[in-house]
Design an enzyme around this catalytic site. Structure first.
Site, PDB file in Angstrom:
ATOM      1  N   ASP A  25      31.638  37.999  46.250  1.00  0.00           N
ATOM      2  CA  ASP A  25      30.667  38.995  46.706  1.00  0.00           C
ATOM      3  C   ASP A  25      29.642  38.362  47.640  1.00  0.00           C
ATOM      4  OD1 ASP A  25      29.557  41.477  46.896  1.00  0.00           O
ATOM      5  OD2 ASP A  25      28.623  41.471  44.920  1.00  0.00           O
ATOM      6  N   GLY A  28      28.968  40.471  53.448  1.00  0.00           N
ATOM      7  CA  GLY A  28      28.182  41.301  54.351  1.00  0.00           C
ATOM      8  C   GLY A  28      26.718  40.927  54.361  1.00  0.00           C
ATOM      9  N   HIS A  42      32.789  38.303  56.661  1.00  0.00           N
ATOM     10  CA  HIS A  42      34.149  38.351  56.121  1.00  0.00           C
ATOM     11  C   HIS A  42      35.000  37.212  56.677  1.00  0.00           C
ATOM     12  CE1 HIS A  42      33.373  41.985  53.974  1.00  0.00           C
ATOM     13  NE2 HIS A  42      33.139  42.698  55.059  1.00  0.00           N
ATOM     14  N   ARG A  76      34.180  52.270  51.610  1.00  0.00           N
ATOM     15  CA  ARG A  76      33.381  51.635  52.655  1.00  0.00           C
ATOM     16  C   ARG A  76      33.672  52.289  54.016  1.00  0.00           C
ATOM     17  NH1 ARG A  76      32.901  45.115  51.459  1.00  0.00           N
ATOM     18  NH2 ARG A  76      32.009  45.335  49.365  1.00  0.00           N
ATOM     19  N   LEU A 136      49.610  25.321  41.903  1.00  0.00           N
ATOM     20  CA  LEU A 136      48.545  26.294  41.668  1.00  0.00           C
ATOM     21  C   LEU A 136      49.111  27.677  41.943  1.00  0.00           C
ATOM     22  CD1 LEU A 136      45.392  27.011  41.338  1.00  0.00           C
ATOM     23  CD2 LEU A 136      45.358  27.006  43.841  1.00  0.00           C
ATOM     24  N   GLU A 208      34.546  33.218  29.806  1.00  0.00           N
ATOM     25  CA  GLU A 208      33.153  32.813  29.985  1.00  0.00           C
ATOM     26  C   GLU A 208      32.671  33.348  31.337  1.00  0.00           C
ATOM     27  OE1 GLU A 208      31.415  31.410  27.631  1.00  0.00           O
ATOM     28  OE2 GLU A 208      33.181  31.272  26.328  1.00  0.00           O
TER      29      GLU A 208
END
Length: 250
Positions: A25, A28, A42, A76, A136, A208
């Site tokens: 987050d 913007g 972005h 958006r 990964l 967590e």
């Protein structure tokens, strides 16, 4: 491999989280603070993804899940949504070969039916190309919502067991979009908000939680280490008492 739910079995706790999930987050707001268009945030955020993936590989984290585009993000402005779709295409074009060379498996989960055919094909090709990689597993949640995930899993579960009305957690969990991964050990949200925002609602039951004011484009390797350090200072009891944990360590 089917992973056990943290509410039906106590998972092993490692010093380094096995699975990290992140809401990225603040792109913007990062741009606005610098008097730049939101698109700049972005674009910078994509660079932060690359750095985070590399850092997770170096630290031995096995699963990294990133919330890239929620089912609510369609609300958006149309111009911003279109830009995000183009960035997704560009990232796939530029990064998949690098991920494959570094033994990284890519998964994209969510309701992909709303994406155009070209993007869906690129996603499918990227997943096939990296399917056997083991260093990964990078999951990108796109047009994803936790409630959507539970609903689609419920539909599949019911269809797989016609006439059955009494189900177990395990029967539902195997149909969740991320049944291939253990539940996140550590959830991180950048940008100062302290909400889960419809992300992995089922899977975050015993994760967590770590919140930081740092905007995603500024989330550095050092910031990731700070989050991991916070995780390492937690006592993960999974319903047990501190005395029980102490006894187990003896």
């Amino acid at each position: 491999m089917i992973f056990k739910s943290s509410t039906t079995a106590v998972p092993e706790v490692a010093k380094v989280p096995r699975h990290v999930a992140i809401i990225m987050d603040g792109n913007g707001r990062w741009a606005t603070k610098r008097l730049l268009p939101r698109v700049a945030g972005h674009v910078k955020g994509v660079e932060a993804v690359r750095d985070c993936v590399e850092a997770c590989v170096e630290r031995g984290i096995e699963y990294l899940t990133l919330f890239a585009f929620s089912s609510e993000n369609w609300r958006r402005p149309e111009e911003e949504v279109s830009l995000l779709m183009r960035l997704f295409v560009t990232a796939l074009e530029r990064e998949v070969a690098k991920m494959h060379a570094n033994d990284i498996r890519l998964k994209v989960v969510g309701d992909l039916s709303r994406f155009d055919a070209k993007l869906r094909e690129m996603i499918a090709n990227a997943e096939r190309r990296t399917a056997n990689n083991t260093r990964l597993t990078l999951t990108i949640c796109a047009n994803y919502g936790g409630r959507w995930d539970i609903m689609q899993a419920t539909g599949k579960m019911v269809a797989a067991h016609p006439g059955v009305t009494d189900f177990t957690e395990e029967q539902l969990a195997e149909h969740l979009a991320m049944a291939y991964a253990p539940e996140p050990d550590l959830f991180i949200r950048t940008g100062g908000e302290e909400r889960i925002s419809n992300f992995l609602l089922w899977q975050l039951a015993y994760s967590e939680l770590y919140f930081t004011d740092t905007f995603w484009p500024d989330f550095s390797t050092a910031a990731l280490d700070t989050a991991i350090s916070s995780y390492q200072g937690r006592e993960r009891r999974f319903g047990r008492t501190g005395d029980q944990l102490a006894e187990k360590k003896k």
